[in-house]
Design an enzyme around this catalytic site. Structure first.
Site, short mmCIF file in Angstrom:
data_model
loop_
_atom_site.label_atom_id
_atom_site.label_comp_id
_atom_site.label_asym_id
_atom_site.label_seq_id
_atom_site.Cartn_x
_atom_site.Cartn_y
_atom_site.Cartn_z
N TYR A 44 0.56 -3.76 14.00
CA TYR A 44 1.55 -3.42 15.03
C TYR A 44 1.87 -4.62 15.93
O TYR A 44 2.91 -4.62 16.58
CB TYR A 44 1.06 -2.24 15.86
N HIS A 78 5.80 10.03 8.98
CA HIS A 78 4.79 9.00 9.24
C HIS A 78 5.33 7.93 10.19
O HIS A 78 4.56 7.31 10.93
CB HIS A 78 4.33 8.36 7.94
N HIS A 125 -8.13 4.53 13.09
CA HIS A 125 -8.29 3.49 12.08
C HIS A 125 -9.74 3.03 12.02
O HIS A 125 -10.36 2.80 13.06
CB HIS A 125 -7.40 2.28 12.41
N ARG A 139 4.39 8.59 13.73
CA ARG A 139 3.04 8.11 14.08
C ARG A 139 3.07 6.61 14.34
O ARG A 139 2.44 6.11 15.28
CB ARG A 139 2.08 8.46 12.95
N ARG A 190 -1.78 12.10 12.19
CA ARG A 190 -1.27 12.09 10.83
C ARG A 190 -0.68 13.47 10.55
O ARG A 190 -1.13 14.47 11.12
CB ARG A 190 -2.37 11.78 9.82
N LYS A 235 -9.61 10.84 8.50
CA LYS A 235 -10.05 10.34 7.19
C LYS A 235 -11.55 10.10 7.19
O LYS A 235 -12.12 9.60 8.16
CB LYS A 235 -9.31 9.05 6.84
#
Length: 311
Positions: free
Chosen positions: A292, A257, A283, A260, A166, A189
């Site tokens: 994806y 982004h 994730h 990525r 990120r 995150k």
């Protein structure tokens, strides 16, 4: 006639909200950004209830919450221009808080919580093709009059495309993270750590930036510096890519982004499995990574139609 302003939050409700946010942060590993968003979501909801009922909401008054109240809140948010996706997230936070509060206070809110969230179409990421991504990096490399700034921007973008970082993760690196080893430990995150393999091309790009950078590298300072020596902000990278995008005629979706996204899509196209890609991207849920597969299916259908055109 102007409508009355929002009522002040009752002390007991303020205490309950603060306690729930503390629990979310401590036990569910929520990031500071998520906690801030949750607080805004709940304040919007509780503020609405105060105006709707004419008195500040309290934990006790929420025991009589009805499905009609939840629907009225949703209608009010939509009327203010909140999109379906944002509203669904806001309602999810409200439901989580109400479930916790009802368990703590000992009342049943199952009827009120049965109101459905709005449906929304989940947009697919728009990655760049390998050629487009490489062209963008090549254009950025010559897009600034100051060589070290151009090398810096290329290094950051190479970490996004080559390692799937990120933008906040790349810009959060410090001098103590250098030199890169075979894998880079990233804190993403929610404070979750993951190990990302470091490609030689990414290592070389950062090394070239550091060779040209006028600022001395120290362990406790930012790895990527702005022109005044402070930590580099994401706006500078977005601006560099925007200029490259305009020069190359790339679509507006060609953002940092998107690099990525391109990392994930190119791995999938090369035969990578979703579980591995999930781990590399950081994730929390596989369902986030599964978007994806839709991108890859779209590419497959485009190839199919090109090979088998309709007569």
């Amino acid at each position: 006639m102007t409508s009355p302003g929002p009522l002040a939050l009752a002390p007991a409700m303020a205490d309950a909200l603060a306690r729930w946010l503390e629990i979310e942060a401590a036990t569910r590993d929520r990031s500071a950004h998520t906690i801030t968003a949750y607080r805004a979501d709940l304040l919007a909801f509780l503020g609405f209830l105060g105006g709707h009922h004419g008195e500040a909401a309290t934990p006790k008054s929420l025991a009589s919450l009805r499905q009609a109240d939840m629907r009225a809140f949703a209608a009010s948010e939509r009327a203010r221009g909140l999109g379906a996706r944002s509203l669904a997230r806001r309602q999810s936070a409200v439901r989580s808080f109400l479930r916790w509060l009802s368990d703590r206070e000992g009342f049943d809110l199952s009827a009120a919580l049965s109101a459905r969230s709005p449906k929304y179409a989940r947009s697919l990421p728009r990655p760049l093709s390998p050629d487009q991504a490489q062209d963008a990096l090549d254009m950025v490399a010559v897009g600034h009059d100051t060589p070290w700034v151009a090398a810096r921007d290329v290094a950051v973008m190479t970490l996004l495309w080559g390692c799937g970082l990120r933008i906040s993760e790349a810009l959060g690196l410090n001098g103590c993270d250098w030199p890169f080893r075979e894998a880079l430990t990233i804190t993403g995150k929610g404070g979750k750590e993951r190990h990302v393999p470091m490609l030689p091309v990414a290592r070389d790009a950062v090394a070239e930036y550091l060779r040209l950078c006028p600022w001395r590298l120290t362990p406790d300072q930012a790895l990527f510096r702005g022109v005044r020596g402070g930590r580099l902000g994401s706006d500078a990278i977005a601006t560099a890519l925007r200029s490259a995008r305009a020069a190359l005629g790339l679509p507006p979706s060609a953002t940092p982004h998107a690099l990525r996204h391109s990392f994930a899509t190119h791995l999938l196209a090369a035969g990578g499995d979703l579980r591995t890609i999930q781990e590399l991207l950081g994730h929390a849920s596989l369902s986030t990574t599964q978007v994806y597969t839709g991108v890859d299916d779209a590419h497959l259908m485009a190839v199919y139609r090109a090979a088998h055109p309709r007569r």
